[in-house]
Design an enzyme around this catalytic site. Structure first.
Site, PDB file in Angstrom:
ATOM      1  N   PHE A 131       0.639  -0.977  -0.432  1.00  0.00           N
ATOM      2  CA  PHE A 131      -0.096  -0.143   0.148  1.00  0.00           C
ATOM      3  C   PHE A 131       0.874   1.195  -0.440  1.00  0.00           C
ATOM      4  CE2 PHE A 131      -2.460   3.443   2.079  1.00  0.00           C
ATOM      5  CZ  PHE A 131      -3.018   3.460   1.298  1.00  0.00           C
ATOM      6  N   ASP A 216       9.346   2.493   0.805  1.00  0.00           N
ATOM      7  CA  ASP A 216       8.575   3.770   1.039  1.00  0.00           C
ATOM      8  C   ASP A 216       8.411   3.323   2.684  1.00  0.00           C
ATOM      9  OD1 ASP A 216       5.858   4.136   2.919  1.00  0.00           O
ATOM     10  OD2 ASP A 216       4.607   3.464   0.464  1.00  0.00           O
ATOM     11  N   LYS A 245       3.458  10.174   8.068  1.00  0.00           N
ATOM     12  CA  LYS A 245       2.534   9.695   9.312  1.00  0.00           C
ATOM     13  C   LYS A 245       3.455  10.186  10.287  1.00  0.00           C
ATOM     14  CE  LYS A 245      -0.009   5.862   7.584  1.00  0.00           C
ATOM     15  NZ  LYS A 245      -0.439   5.980   7.889  1.00  0.00           N
TER      16      LYS A 245
END
Length: 393
Positions: A131, A216, A245
């Site tokens: 994702f 990522d 995040k």
């Protein structure tokens, strides 16, 4: 207003892409939050690995208040010192290179996608079940067809291969490959950890073919796994990493770090963002980084994470996987929805990303006492969830 009141207003005013949240949160401190009805919860999800320092941390509050009182948004037409300092600190942990700031993980991966395109090579290799975000470029990288197919056609050139399979990676990369995009741990797919040598093999394969290795680290970076960047544990240096995040400790910020030729591909006019590199968000991120250093949170994360892994034991639990405070509780059957609901009832916020997995991503400041409270209550939570599953079979 009660949670029911706020849920009703949510249903009337917001689009239905999230459904209706189960509770309405109104305040928090550290790893503790309260809903509109006054119920207390221990937050073992941290805003999906965002709230590194928990809620209402004084370091973030002070940094943001001071920055708002001096200089707010200026755009990237002008220099602001917090942005420079943040880039310098992040790059010091990366080794070298340049930074680009944006607003989210999806935007960071979108920028990384563009960097790959600027190599002049047509193809990108990503992984099944990965994702990387919901914008079109990031979605093209995301290896979950159910998320991609409603928005087809995707930007072309992306091939998905099984995650953790070095032989599949070797077969997929050639002289036409611009980049390989990997998560060090698959977060949204249930905290899936690859073989221990997978990232090292990916580094060797991409280097041999002249392709970029893009990691990522949106969910794994900024101390989440007990290392500042998760790839540190693998002993490699990628060409590009993406962050978001936990970087802002609750404020929206993303980053791309690149080294070597990858750091020089974005030239004036090639890419931009109005809000990226906002000095207020940068100030919050600097507060996060300083607190991680000053409070020794990397060692703390490793210690508390091990405490959780060692303490989670129940007939419904098959295993626990992950690193630091990014953990997946692997269940023996698909009852995670019942576990999530029973945990919430017991005063714990957890996440069920897969039918057989519970994800834990609490604030990095989670205390040993709070971890022990969860461990003490988890058996009863699992027992109740198992009974619910039997009743609904």
């Amino acid at each position: 207003m009660s949670s029911a009141d706020l849920q009703g207003r949510w249903n009337a005013a917001l689009m239905n892409n999230y459904g209706t949240p189960k509770i309405a949160l109104v305040r928090g401190a550290g790893a503790v939050v309260y809903d509109a009805d006054g119920k207390r919860y221990l937050d073992f999800l941290g805003g999906i690995a965002v709230n590194s320092l928990g809620h209402a941390h004084p370091a973030i509050l002070a940094a943001v208040t001071e920055q708002l009182g001096t200089l707010g948004h200026v755009s990237n037409l002008y220099v602001s010192e917090p942005v420079i300092e943040l880039a310098e600190r992040l790059l010091a942990q990366f080794g070298e290179g340049r930074a680009f700031f944006c607003n989210s993980g999806a935007e960071a991966n979108e920028a990384a996608f563009k960097i790959a395109r600027l190599t002049g090579r047509p193809n990108i290799v990503a992984c099944e079940e990965a994702f990387h975000g919901r914008t079109m470029g990031a979605l093209a990288l995301t290896g979950q067809p159910a998320k991609r197919e409603p928005f087809a056609p995707m930007p072309p050139g992306v091939r998905h291969i099984p995650y953790g399979d070095a032989a599949a990676l070797e077969a997929a990369v050639d002289e036409h490959t611009a980049a390989v995009v990997l998560e060090p741990i698959l977060g949204e797919s249930g905290v899936i950890v690859p073989p221990i040598d997978y990232l090292a093999k990916a580094r060797e394969i991409t280097s041999r073919h002249g392709a970029l290795l893009i990691l990522d680290e949106v969910q794994t970076g900024i101390g989440r796994t007990g290392a500042f960047y998760a790839h540190h544990a693998a002993g490699i240096v990628p060409d590009v990493i993406t962050l978001a995040k936990g970087l802002g400790g609750g404020l929206p910020i993303g980053a791309v770090l690149a080294r070597g030729t990858a750091a020089e591909l974005l030239q004036p006019g090639a890419h931009g963002t109005t809000f990226g590199g906002n000095p207020v968000c940068a100030a919050a991120a600097l507060a996060v980084l300083r607190t991680i250093d000053e409070e020794g949170l990397l060692a703390h994360v490793e210690s508390v994470g091990k405490r959780l892994v060692d303490g989670i034991e129940h007939p419904e639990v098959d295993h626990v996987r992950g690193a630091g405070l990014l953990l997946g509780i692997g269940l023996r059957r698909g009852i995670s929805g019942f576990v999530e609901a029973r945990a919430r009832e017991a005063g714990y916020l957890v996440n069920a990303p897969k039918p057989d997995t519970i994800r834990l991503a609490p604030p990095l400041v989670l205390t040993e006492t709070q971890a022990d409270s969860f461990l003490a209550d988890l058996p009863a939570i699992l027992d109740a969830a198992a009974a619910d599953a039997e009743e609904n079979a």
